[in-house]
Design an enzyme around this catalytic site. Structure first.
Site, PDB file in Angstrom:
ATOM      1  N   GLU A  31      -6.034  16.734   8.482  1.00 45.52           N
ATOM      2  CA  GLU A  31      -7.076  17.484   7.768  1.00 45.52           C
ATOM      3  C   GLU A  31      -8.187  17.957   8.688  1.00 45.52           C
ATOM      4  OE1 GLU A  31      -5.536  14.899   6.420  1.00 45.52           O
ATOM      5  OE2 GLU A  31      -4.937  15.508   4.396  1.00 45.52           O
ATOM      6  N   HIS A  53      -8.840   9.101  -5.218  1.00 48.21           N
ATOM      7  CA  HIS A  53      -8.200  10.358  -5.631  1.00 48.21           C
ATOM      8  C   HIS A  53      -8.970  11.023  -6.774  1.00 48.21           C
ATOM      9  CE1 HIS A  53      -4.908   9.283  -3.019  1.00 48.21           C
ATOM     10  NE2 HIS A  53      -4.187  10.305  -3.388  1.00 48.21           N
TER      11      HIS A  53
HETATM   12  C1  LIG Z   1      -5.425  12.065   4.230  1.00 43.82           C
HETATM   13  C2  LIG Z   1      -4.428  12.323   3.186  1.00 43.82           C
HETATM   14  N1  LIG Z   1      -3.851  13.546   3.123  1.00 43.82           N
HETATM   15  C3  LIG Z   1      -2.923  13.801   2.201  1.00 43.82           C
HETATM   16  C4  LIG Z   1      -2.542  12.851   1.295  1.00 43.82           C
HETATM   17  C5  LIG Z   1      -1.455  13.145   0.269  1.00 43.82           C
HETATM   18  N2  LIG Z   1      -0.283  12.348   0.561  1.00 43.82           N
HETATM   19  C6  LIG Z   1       0.016  11.244  -0.141  1.00 43.82           C
HETATM   20  S1  LIG Z   1       1.406  10.505   0.395  1.00 43.82           S
HETATM   21  C7  LIG Z   1       1.672  11.683   1.565  1.00 43.82           C
HETATM   22  C8  LIG Z   1       2.900  11.663   2.417  1.00 43.82           C
HETATM   23  C9  LIG Z   1       2.854  10.728   3.518  1.00 43.82           C
HETATM   24  O1  LIG Z   1       4.105  10.778   4.171  1.00 43.82           O
HETATM   25  P1  LIG Z   1       4.620   9.551   5.008  1.00 43.82           P
HETATM   26  O2  LIG Z   1       3.511   8.976   5.818  1.00 43.82           O
HETATM   27  O3  LIG Z   1       5.798  10.022   5.760  1.00 43.82           O
HETATM   28  O4  LIG Z   1       5.013   8.467   3.935  1.00 43.82           O
HETATM   29  P2  LIG Z   1       6.154   8.528   2.807  1.00 43.82           P
HETATM   30  O5  LIG Z   1       5.541   9.087   1.580  1.00 43.82           O
HETATM   31  O6  LIG Z   1       7.265   9.346   3.331  1.00 43.82           O
HETATM   32  O7  LIG Z   1       6.540   7.111   2.605  1.00 43.82           O
HETATM   33  C10 LIG Z   1       0.658  12.623   1.527  1.00 43.82           C
HETATM   34  C11 LIG Z   1       0.575  13.767   2.448  1.00 43.82           C
HETATM   35  C12 LIG Z   1      -3.202  11.613   1.360  1.00 43.82           C
HETATM   36  N3  LIG Z   1      -2.930  10.628   0.491  1.00 43.82           N
HETATM   37  N4  LIG Z   1      -4.117  11.375   2.317  1.00 43.82           N
END
Ligand SMILES: Cc1ncc(C[n+]2csc(CCOP(=O)(O)OP(=O)(O)O)c2C)c(N)n1
Ligand SMILES: Cc1ncc(C[n+]2csc(CCOP(=O)(O)OP(=O)(O)O)c2C)c(N)n1
Ligand SMILES: [Mg+2]
Ligand SMILES: [Mg+2]
Lengths: 329, 351, 329, 351
Positions: B60, B129
């Site tokens: 971000e 959130h």
């Molecule tokens: C700083 C931030 N940006 C965006 C999000 C939205 N978000 C929630 S889960 C996620 C995916 C994360 O992917 P990963 O680390 O690969 O974990 P996975 O869901 O695949 O287990 C995102 C982008 C967030 N929670 N926090």
């Protein structure tokens, strides 16, 4: 007769040093009322980059940006006036030493938050790439920038999109008074860390301006061939205190011996010796060049001195666009 | 005017902007994915290409600075955060670069960067959130902050953000995405700094914004049936604020209630009340009042959000009290035929 | 008779899957009113870590943390009650699925901001190191965390101070619906990026729970020997949608064929086959284990159902310390 | 009580804390360097060791989260930012972790993390080295915010921050570092949420904080010589705020001026005025008023800061005006024998 590349590099380094030394000498007069971070001793990377970049290429930098601005072709008078807080300054007095800009020279801006312009440079590169234009962007950074999260985030995106951006890192071993040893793990090189992010990384002697130029020019050529973002690390050393005009080898964070060892590598003395020995310049060239630089520097200070301060109302302009400012009234 | 949802109006604004000017970029986490940021970016990549409409890494801070650089490079980027909360990582770039660039370089360069931030609420969104830090952004010189309530305003203010010359924080409430209304077709801009009068009235001035304007409208309509007449202003723009509209209304009614979509202490409502107290002293006939989210994070359990948010019944009760009247708010409560932690029947979780 | 390591791993994976499937099945009842991120299909890294860590070791995680919490020994009833928003939940209903804690099991906490607990885990490791205690901290992360600046900043400090911390990365190829290809440059591995920061990095098959366990145990052993922070990348795959109970191979961000290929690598089926074939378990063991798990899961849901909701006043407690809260009244 | 500077009082508090409890850590950029964060950390590493007093990488966000983790692990870390502005990089960790941990885990775990932020001003500090975002922090549930004015309070409030159980934003103004006063020796704590009456008076209540309390004291003393009597409260703690003290004073004087050390729109002064307008309506005899930094970044040129900050003469003039009097503020201006952009003769740049 146009200057040879070594002549240009030497002249640019001499000019940067003369400007910085003039600032240092006059700082105690208390007319330059803002923090100044001088590049005396580490002029080579800036001069090398200035020569390797095209005038239409862009650059951004950080707190220690005088050299970058000058090497990129930034207006000297406007910089000195800015440091004096004058209306004729490159930011009309709003930015001071840590905020320099000369859009006509492609020097978009330097700012005072460590790492702050790294993504800005990447965004400029994105704009250039989307416009299908051949220019590249040079992001000047120090060794501490490799500790900021935003560097890694920016490098990742630059690599992902193969953006035309060069990260030029002057590793002068210190961040303020803190040596690398208290900031980064022993044995890890900056170039390695950058390379693992997907940047094509090289490293070299930042006190050898010709070698520095070759490294940067090679990286720039790769960018222009579409090979994506590059990282060049140049080892160098800041001679004076982190911020301000003085020497500070007495206060204990680094040894006088270390300082002397690096001063012996003075990039200007080195190239001067080389060129004098090889016939690339003679003493007349040196005298003429130094004389012209001295005149230019004196004129810049005179310009700054003679320039008016901005009016107090200017403290409250340029915050919002005119339309929005109008409805805040 | 065609009728559309708030979410569709945002998508429409983005499509219009992308079509109008090749300088417009639309990016953010999930922008081209099958959900398309709650539908607001669906199909845009297919139409306008992956160069201009794209996903991003979970970075971000850098992606905001990249937006700043792109804007300085002549583009008009729109960055979306699926929750305002994620933008906390990018405040350095928002405040120290986007908001200050024009100033600190003495007017050399401007940053037409639009940052959409979606406000979460309910269904266990929980502490990280569902924050609305709108008053933070409104505190920053150089930023514009808008929080539209209707589809028409969402589209017009978003287009104004994109084609203006300032960095803009565009706050859209998740609970508004499915709200329907009429919005003009094609290109139009709604200037910042202008409140919209949602209801005209004489007894009390009610200032609200975003989802709170809808709650306030329910309250005001309810009170109208009981003979109380409220002047309801939908703020739309939190910086610049339309002081002339607020001042004129308070001068007529002598009474002011501000319904804040953020938390109470240090919120936008406090600022409006401070303005009224310092500048409209002689016009106020009774103490001004505010309703806001409490000074507490939003918890996850529905049992803990039931008494957390300001709703129409609280607004109606507060207005009645200010007028020395009482009101029976049970019809307002009874009108809601779905659980308190969802925006409507259409919402079945999880986001 | 105590369980063998393979038995424990299988049991823990079966238990995690049973819990997750129970959540998925019952989610439509609309009693679990919070986002849930299920780990079905990627149980192996959690189980492997749970077995490789000591009970006194600490762990932190992110949004997809049910498996980590359970494998680390977190209380099942308290988790299910938390997802139901009940007063008996592990956060008394304040946190929901994305905030789990069980201090008695060393599971300090999981939070919902991607990368948010990475420095928290490093800070816990710093506290442990300064206390001269032998415990380590495991930081569970996903592939997207390698895009966050805070990861690099945290890794740098962990390497600088040689902290007892393990970064355990489940690379499931996606962040929400976004494949790695739109987020990170092609050809760069996560482990490489971590390694360049000074972490000792290894990578392996995250659907092979025994191999995963060996990798993690080896990394943990290096940490305990004082060799500093470690990074383990395990390749795995999430079967269900990013958030919520459904399958989503129909919506277009990944192909059904890809999903089927990964499902064929089911870590539970694999270990079950292996153990049945090698005599490590028999069908009776399987039946008994599954039966016990089913009973435990049913009991947890019954517990959650029977538990009271917190009173509305609890929405406004636990914000400040009691002393400060008192003077805010 | 020994006399010491504000900076020495902070150093003293850190030394006392480090000596008292092995759980205390002190870190931040430059903490052990020869300048010792404007002298406030000088010598601490030599006495207490590099394990507990240390430098850090330029990684503000992670180093804040590491402080959160260390606090959860039983330590009492003190992190210093040489400018508040740098802390913008760490707001996610401050807001989403430090401030919310206790709440989001239902009281399981607390974060006794103290974050010192130094406020810059003058001598060309410029747009990104002179921000005071105090009202942002005061807006966040779960954070405490203090902004001491005197050495005694700096030491006592810092010790209270370190040994309390909340995350605390400790705001110290660079221009206060050389101000001298008496402060008790050894260990003592000053609880949060208590304003300090700097001057007792009957005609108007003046609420100020940090450097503005000193400016206000000059103004109040000047007016006292002209027969006007002001009740001057040094807020000390911006969250929690000492409402009982403010209320009691306003009830007596009927008049309120708030002098904010931050920017006007959305500032702490606005919150205090909103509080007064909504809760003390019947006690106010005249419109409340505020003075604050303008809604503009601080520029670098001394020509642009000359009319930017609120000084004693502005405060005196405002108070006199509120009381329908006039005052000659030339003595206040004449008393300052050094340029407007430095805190005193001792300051010769660059920082
Ligand atoms: C700083 C931030 N940006 C965006 C999000 C939205 N978000 C929630 S889960 C996620 C995916 C994360 O992917 P990963 O680390 O690969 O974990 P996975 O869901 O695949 O287990 C995102 C982008 C967030 N929670 N926090
Ligand atoms: C985010 C942030 N943190 C801290 C500072 C204070 N600071 C100013 S310059 C500097 C040192 C940067 O070191 P380096 O990048 O190596 O550049 P050098 O000064 O050596 O040229 C620091 C830490 C800052 N400006 N911004
Ligand atoms: Mg350096
Ligand atoms: Mg993933």
């Amino acid at each position: 007769m146009t200057a040879t590349l070594p002549q240009r590099l030497l002249r640019d380094m001499l000019r940067i040093r003369a400007v910085e030394e003039a600032i240092a000498e006059r700082y105690a007069e208390q007319k330059m009322r803002c923090p100044v971070h001088l590049s005396i001793g580490q002029e080579a990377p800036a001069a090398a980059a200035g020569a390797a970049l095209a005038p239409t290429d862009l650059a951004v930098s950080g707190h220690r940006a005088h050299a970058h601005y000058l090497a990129k072709g930034g207006d000297l008078k406007a910089m000195i006036a800015e440091i004096h807080g004058k209306a004729t300054g490159c930011c009309s007095g709003k930015g001071g030493s840590m905020h320099l800009t000369d859009l006509s020279a492609g020097f978009v801006g330097s700012t005072a938050i460590v790492g702050g312009t790294v993504p800005v440079g990447v965004g400029l590169a994105l704009a250039r790439q989307l416009a299908g234009r051949g220019e590249m962007v040079c992001v000047f950074i120090g060794d501490a920038v490799l500790e900021t999260g935003v560097f890694y985030e920016s490098a990742n995106f630059a690599a992902l999109r193969r953006l035309p951006v060069l990260f030029l890192c002057e590793n002068n071993l210190y961040s303020v008074y803190s040596p690398l040893s208290v900031r980064q793990p022993a044995g890890r090189s900056l170039a390695e860390a950058a390379s693992a992010m997907g940047l094509n990384a090289t490293a070299g002697d930042g006190n050898d301006v010709l070698a520095s130029h070759d490294l940067i020019a090679a990286a720039a050529a790769r960018i222009r061939r579409g090979e994506g973002p590059q990282f060049v690390e140049l080892a160098t050393y800041r001679w004076r205190e982190h911020c301000g005009p003085m020497f500070d080898n007495d206060i204990g964070y680094r040894s006088p011996a270390e300082f002397e060892a690096w001063r012996a590598l003075d990039p200007i003395a080195r190239l001067t010796r080389q060129l004098l020995a090889g016939g690339g310049i003679d003493n007349a060239w040196l005298a003429a060049t130094s004389g012209a630089i001295k005149d230019e520097v004196d004129a810049a200070f005179a310009f700054a001195d003679a320039s008016p301060f901005p009016g107090p109302e200017a403290a409250f302009t340029d915050i919002w666009s005119p339309e929005v400012a109008a409805c805040r009234r | 005017m065609p009728s559309m949802t708030y979410g569709e109006a945002i998508r429409d604004a983005l499509a219009v902007a992308l079509a109008r000017d090749p300088a417009v970029l639309v990016y953010g986490l999930g922008t081209p994915d099958p959900k398309g940021v709650f539908g607001t970016t669906l199909g845009l990549q297919a139409t306008f290409g992956a160069d201009r409409v794209f996903d991003m890494p979970t970075s971000e801070n850098a992606m905001t600075g990249i937006g700043v650089g792109a804007a300085l490079g002549g583009l008009r980027p729109v960055l979306t955060h699926q929750r305002l909360d994620f933008a906390l990582l990018s405040l350095d770039q928002i405040v120290n670069n986007a908001a200050k660039w024009r100033f600190m370089f003495g007017g050399r360069g401007s940053v037409p960067l639009t940052i959409r931030m979606i406000l979460g609420r309910g269904w266990g969104q929980g502490p990280t959130h569902s924050q609305n830090l709108q008053s933070w952004f409104a505190h920053v010189p150089g930023l514009c902050v808008v929080a539209p309530t209707t589809p028409e305003d969402a589209k017009g203010l978003l287009l104004n953000a994109i084609f203006g010359e300032d960095p803009v924080i565009f706050l859209e409430h998740r609970w508004l995405h499915n709200v329907t209304g009429e919005a003009p077709e094609g290109f139009y801009r709604i200037p910042f700094g202008q409140a919209r009068r949602l209801r005209a009235g004489a007894d009390v001035t009610v200032v609200a914004m975003s989802l709170m304007s809808l709650e306030a409208a329910h309250a005001v309509d309810h009170l109208a049936r009981e003979g109380l007449s409220c002047d309801l202003l939908d703020l739309r723009s939190l910086n610049p604020i339309d002081w002339p509209a607020i001042d004129a209304s308070v001068r007529r009614t002598g009474r002011l209630l501000v319904v804040d979509a953020g938390q109470e202490t240090g919120g936008v409502a406090g600022e409006i009340i401070a303005h009224a107290a310092t500048r409209l002293w002689g016009d106020l006939r009774a103490p001004p009042r505010r309703l806001a989210m409490p000074d507490a994070p939003e918890a996850t359990s529905p049992a803990l959000t039931a008494a957390y948010h300001v709703r129409a019944e609280h607004i109606a009760a507060a207005i009645a009290e200010m007028l020395g009247r009482s009101t029976d708010t049970t019809p307002l409560v009874a009108a809601r035929r779905f659980p308190h932690d969802v925006p409507g029947d259409w919402f079945r979780g999880p986001f």
